[in-house]
Design an enzyme around this catalytic site. Structure first.
Site, PDB file in Angstrom:
ATOM      1  N   THR A 153      42.993 -14.730  14.460  1.00 56.18           N
ATOM      2  CA  THR A 153      42.838 -16.709  15.578  1.00 56.18           C
ATOM      3  C   THR A 153      41.330 -17.563  15.269  1.00 56.18           C
ATOM      4  O   THR A 153      40.706 -16.620  14.132  1.00 56.18           O
ATOM      5  CB  THR A 153      42.202 -15.759  16.669  1.00 56.18           C
ATOM      6  OG1 THR A 153      41.511 -14.555  17.306  1.00 56.18           O
ATOM      7  CG2 THR A 153      43.759 -15.412  17.431  1.00 56.18           C
ATOM      8  N   GLU A 206      47.684 -15.772  11.862  1.00 60.24           N
ATOM      9  CA  GLU A 206      47.038 -15.525  10.600  1.00 60.24           C
ATOM     10  C   GLU A 206      45.347 -15.473  11.044  1.00 60.24           C
ATOM     11  O   GLU A 206      44.763 -16.256   9.955  1.00 60.24           O
ATOM     12  CB  GLU A 206      47.119 -16.918   9.587  1.00 60.24           C
ATOM     13  CG  GLU A 206      48.643 -17.417   9.491  1.00 60.24           C
ATOM     14  CD  GLU A 206      48.937 -16.347   8.616  1.00 60.24           C
ATOM     15  OE1 GLU A 206      48.509 -14.951   8.232  1.00 60.24           O
ATOM     16  OE2 GLU A 206      50.382 -16.389   8.220  1.00 60.24           O
TER      17      GLU A 206
END
Length: 385
Positions: free
Chosen positions: A367, A365
């Site tokens: 880094t 989702e």
């Protein structure tokens, strides 16, 4: 739809009990077999866990963002595999339809996702289009009343077991970046669609992740989400902004669980005639864990309420995901430290497994580094306070 506080408290209490009486005793089995037993999946479906955020008219509970977050705090206080099994349905696997689907698309697929009859999966990431999702190359070419999809998606949660995929593909090859991307509903039984075996991963046993291969997959035009080309990236951002809040909560639940285990160990492990919790440096580790958990909870709930109020939370969602995932990593490290050598030994405690499981939170989702960049980007878009 839960709007009554007593009803919400009942749901949260039931989930809390389920986690401790069903999930915790099954964690070792899930890790050993790399799968959740079918009976537990069926139980989760009967309890409505697959439909928490899907509207009531389509068979779900219609939880608000805040209610979903509170439920996620509870459900995620066990091995990651349990919440991941339902997580794509309560999050990224259904949210594109909830946000932008046509009425026909919603009425066809959302009841199946809400009941757990179908497992959803969000197929966005590619080998060269991860953090920069607008660079994706999967193509969707119009052919009469259909689109022909070609491409390869990777690192897709629940791909090996999913029945329904939300696939991001480029419908306009001449338009670079986000504007040429569209979103499609693709069923597993579509000819030309295949998924890889689950990856062998560092952690998160029981949560299958793999690739989605699209070789001239024919998709009816009615499966173009929203019925409009070029809106796929906008849809994806709606999905991800909510999912980042959701995932932040799903980082905080394991942190709570790890701290509980570390506290129990510190209270019972004795050294030099006293419990190690009485040593100040051990106590400091535990205090830091609790402080970061409370900070994460407050931040996430504040952002969830803002989303429910209709506010733009693109900045705050990134902050939530960045802070909660990094905090969870720090908490995991401290809790292993509290256990000492025993925290590194798999047959003594499951804390080492949690340590490996939560490492992924800082990668998917977006880094941590991408969220740092996005936070500054969003800050520059807003008027300064």
């Amino acid at each position: 739809m839960i709007r009554d506080r007593n009803a919400l408290d009942t749901l949260l209490s039931e989930v809390n009990t389920w986690v401790r009486t069903v999930a915790h005793p099954a964690e070792d089995q899930v890790a050993a077999e790399d799968r959740i037993p079918d009976a537990i999946v069926s139980d989760m479906a009967k309890r409505g866990y697959f439909g928490w955020s899907i509207p009531e008219e389509y068979g779900g509970l219609g939880l608000t963002t805040e209610e979903l977050i509170l439920a996620a705090f509870e459900l995620s206080q066990c091995a990651v595999a349990f919440r991941a099994r339902v997580g794509t349905n309560t999050g990224i696997g259904s949210e594109a339809l909830v946000a932008d689907g046509t009425e026909e698309q919603k009425s066809t697929y959302l009841p199946l996702l809400a009941s757990g009859a179908m497992t959803g999966s969000f197929a966005l990431t590619e080998a060269e289009a991860g953090s920069d999702a607008s660079a994706l190359t999967t193509s969707a070419r119009r052919d009469g009343d259909d689109y022909i999809l070609d491409g390869r998606k990777c690192y897709i949660t629940n791909a090996p077991i999913a029945d329904l995929f939300t696939v991001m593909a480029r419908t306009d090859p001449d338009t670079p970046g986000a504007r040429g991307v569209s979103a499609f509903i693709v069923r597993r039984d579509s000819p030309g669609l295949e998924t890889s075996p689950p990856y062998k991963m560092m952690g998160q046993a029981g949560s299958p992740v793999g690739e989605v291969l699209l070789d001239s997959v024919r998709v009816p035009a009615r499966n173009l989400i929203g019925g409009v080309e070029g809106q796929g990236f906008r849809t994806a951002m709606k999905v991800l902004n909510k999912q980042r809040i959701h995932l932040a909560a799903l980082c905080t639940g394991p942190a709570i669980r790890m701290l509980d285990m570390a506290m129990d160990h510190a209270e019972t492990r004795r050294q030099s005639g006293q419990a190690i919790i009485d040593f100040q440096l051990v106590a400091a580790l535990l205090a830091d864990c609790r402080t970061e958990i409370e900070a994460a909870r407050a931040l996430i709930l504040q952002t969830a309420r803002a989303r429910d109020d209709g506010q733009d939370i693109a900045l705050e969602a990134s902050i939530c995901k960045y802070f909660a995932s990094e905090a969870c990593g720090r908490i995991a490290d401290r809790c292993v430290q509290v256990f000492g050598g025993a925290g590194y030994v798999a047959n003594y405690s499951s804390i080492e497994r949690y340590y490996r499981d939560v490492r992924l939170f800082r990668l998917y989702e977006g880094t941590s580094q991408i969220h740092q960049l996005n936070i500054v980007r969003q800050m520059r878009k807003r008027p300064r306070a």
